[in-house]
Design an enzyme around this catalytic site. Structure first.
Site, PDB file in Angstrom:
ATOM      1  N   ASN A 183     -10.130  -0.050   0.664  1.00  0.00           N
ATOM      2  CA  ASN A 183      -8.795  -0.367   0.186  1.00  0.00           C
ATOM      3  C   ASN A 183      -8.138  -0.277  -1.116  1.00  0.00           C
ATOM      4  O   ASN A 183      -8.273  -2.306  -0.910  1.00  0.00           O
ATOM      5  CB  ASN A 183      -7.993  -1.227   1.652  1.00  0.00           C
TER       6      ASN A 183
ATOM      7  N   CYS B   3       1.193  -1.147  -0.395  1.00  0.00           N
ATOM      8  CA  CYS B   3       0.106  -0.233  -0.206  1.00  0.00           C
ATOM      9  C   CYS B   3       0.725   1.369  -0.068  1.00  0.00           C
ATOM     10  O   CYS B   3      -0.093   2.024   0.099  1.00  0.00           O
ATOM     11  CB  CYS B   3      -0.798   0.009   1.285  1.00  0.00           C
TER      12      CYS B   3
ATOM     13  N   HIS C 205      -3.624   7.319   2.299  1.00  0.00           N
ATOM     14  CA  HIS C 205      -3.437   5.948   1.819  1.00  0.00           C
ATOM     15  C   HIS C 205      -5.507   5.468   2.641  1.00  0.00           C
ATOM     16  O   HIS C 205      -5.376   5.739   4.028  1.00  0.00           O
ATOM     17  CB  HIS C 205      -2.541   4.902   2.002  1.00  0.00           C
TER      18      HIS C 205
END
Ligand code: UT7
Length: 338
Positions: free
Chosen positions: A295, A122, A265
């Site tokens: 996500n 990520c 994020h």
């Protein structure tokens, strides 16, 4: 290139875009697949729905990445042949080789420029955009395409055992075109890249039995599926997110008030809220879009950035802090003067 502002080369983000799969996976859909509820998911994560790529019908990471890059080039009014380098942040390459970078370069029509993938989960886009800035400022490259793209849902176990991860993740891609400018005040002001492999056991995708850490317990040892200790990752994310904001502000001599946008994020709205509360960041400076996409791993940051651009909220002269954390464990920041 002449220097108008006291030394060196600057970097501008001259175009951005996002590309999402058509298919959706709502909380209601998940209720039919595992023991969970819309109410629980919204309360614990802020997510309502997410996108799921139809990989069986060819909607792969490379396809999402290619479409995002095509749109970013169009928005930047740059032809693919003008790119000098193509970097893709991804942890879900379609196959070990070719890289997503090589496929995108072929599909959008680049010259035989360098193209590669960078895997920091990520945090991948954040690492990649920071490296691209440095490569342009070195004078070696003028125009770099940077993509964040992942089809993580192919690695999700949609059963009760995998429900912690199943509710969180979605597929998507975002892209930017970066270009050298004479104005050396523009570009990355400061950045932090961190990793701690000791925490890898909290979030990983095992390929074979020996990938399971001995000390950790798992309900079901499924290969090729995300294994996540949600509470451990949550604690890590809240702590490191706040630490890295402090570090970056301190190094750049700025305060949170000086930053126009915190482009974060999107992992869990509660993690974002913790940072907002700690630094007194007003909600209009920290866009939350997790309710729509979940996500999206490497796609998360460029997707948020492009939504801000599309809404006319990103303007020259602003300061933007990109922030991410994820598997590895990895985390970091990239502070930009637009
Ligand atoms: O890029 C980084 C990617 N990963 C992350 O950021 C993950 C960070 N972690 C999280 O977001 C959260 O830990 C989760 C959303 C994964 C889980 O939320 P939580 O508040 O930490 O839940 P928990 O694991 O502490 O579980 C609380 C309760 C448990 O039930 P009991 O024991 O209290 O009866 C769980 O069994 O909630 C239950 N539970 C669920 N219930 C419905 C756990 N997952 C679910 C679920 N639906 N999906």
């Amino acid at each position: 290139m002449s220097d108008q502002s006291g030394g060196g080369i600057g970097v501008e983000i001259i175009g951005s875009a996002l590309h999402l799969p058509e298919g959706t996976l709502t909380n209601k859909d998940l209720e039919g697949m595992m023991d969970t509820s819309d109410e629980w998911i919204v309360k614990r994560t802020g997510i309502n729905t997410r996108r799921r790529a139809d990989i069986a019908n060819g909607e792969t990471t490379s396809v999402l990445a290619t479409e995002a890059m095509r749109k970013a080039l169009a928005n930047a009014k740059v032809d693919a042949t003008e790119l000098d380098l193509l970097l893709v942040a991804t942890m879900t390459c379609d196959s070990p080789t070719p890289s997503v970078g090589c496929v995108v370069a072929r599909e959008v029509g680049c010259r035989d420029i360098g193209a590669m993938d960078i895997n920091a989960a990520c945090s991948g886009f954040l690492y990649t955009v920071s490296m691209a800035d440095a490569m342009i400022k070195s004078g070696t490259y003028k125009t770099i395409g940077v993509i964040g793209a992942d089809c993580i849902t192919r690695h999700i176990d949609y059963s009760n055992f995998g429900r912690g991860a199943a509710i969180l993740f979605g597929d998507g891609a975002g892209a930017m075109v970066l270009r050298a400018t004479d104005d050396s005040s523009k570009g990355m002001i400061s950045h932090k890249m961190h990793a701690d492999g000791n925490g890898a056991k909290h979030l990983f995708i095992p390929s074979c039995e020996i990938d399971f850490p001995e000390e950790a317990e798992f309900d079901e040892r499924k290969l090729d599926k995300v294994q996540m200790n949600g509470q451990a990752v949550f604690k890590f994310a809240v702590t490191k997110f706040q630490e890295v904001i402090s570090e970056t502000l301190e190094e750049s001599g700025l305060s949170a008030d000086d930053i126009d946008h915190f482009v974060c994020h999107q992992a869990n709205s509660r993690i974002l809220d913790s940072a907002r509360e700690r630094f007194g960041i007003p909600s209009e400076k920290l866009l939350v879009n997790i309710q729509k996409y979940g996500n999206t791993v490497g796609g998360s940051i460029p997707i948020v950035f492009h939504e801000l651009v599309a809404d006319g909220k990103v303007q020259p002269g602003q300061k933007v802090m990109f922030l991410a954390f994820g598997a590895g464990l990895t985390w970091g920041s990239s502070l930009w003067q637009l």
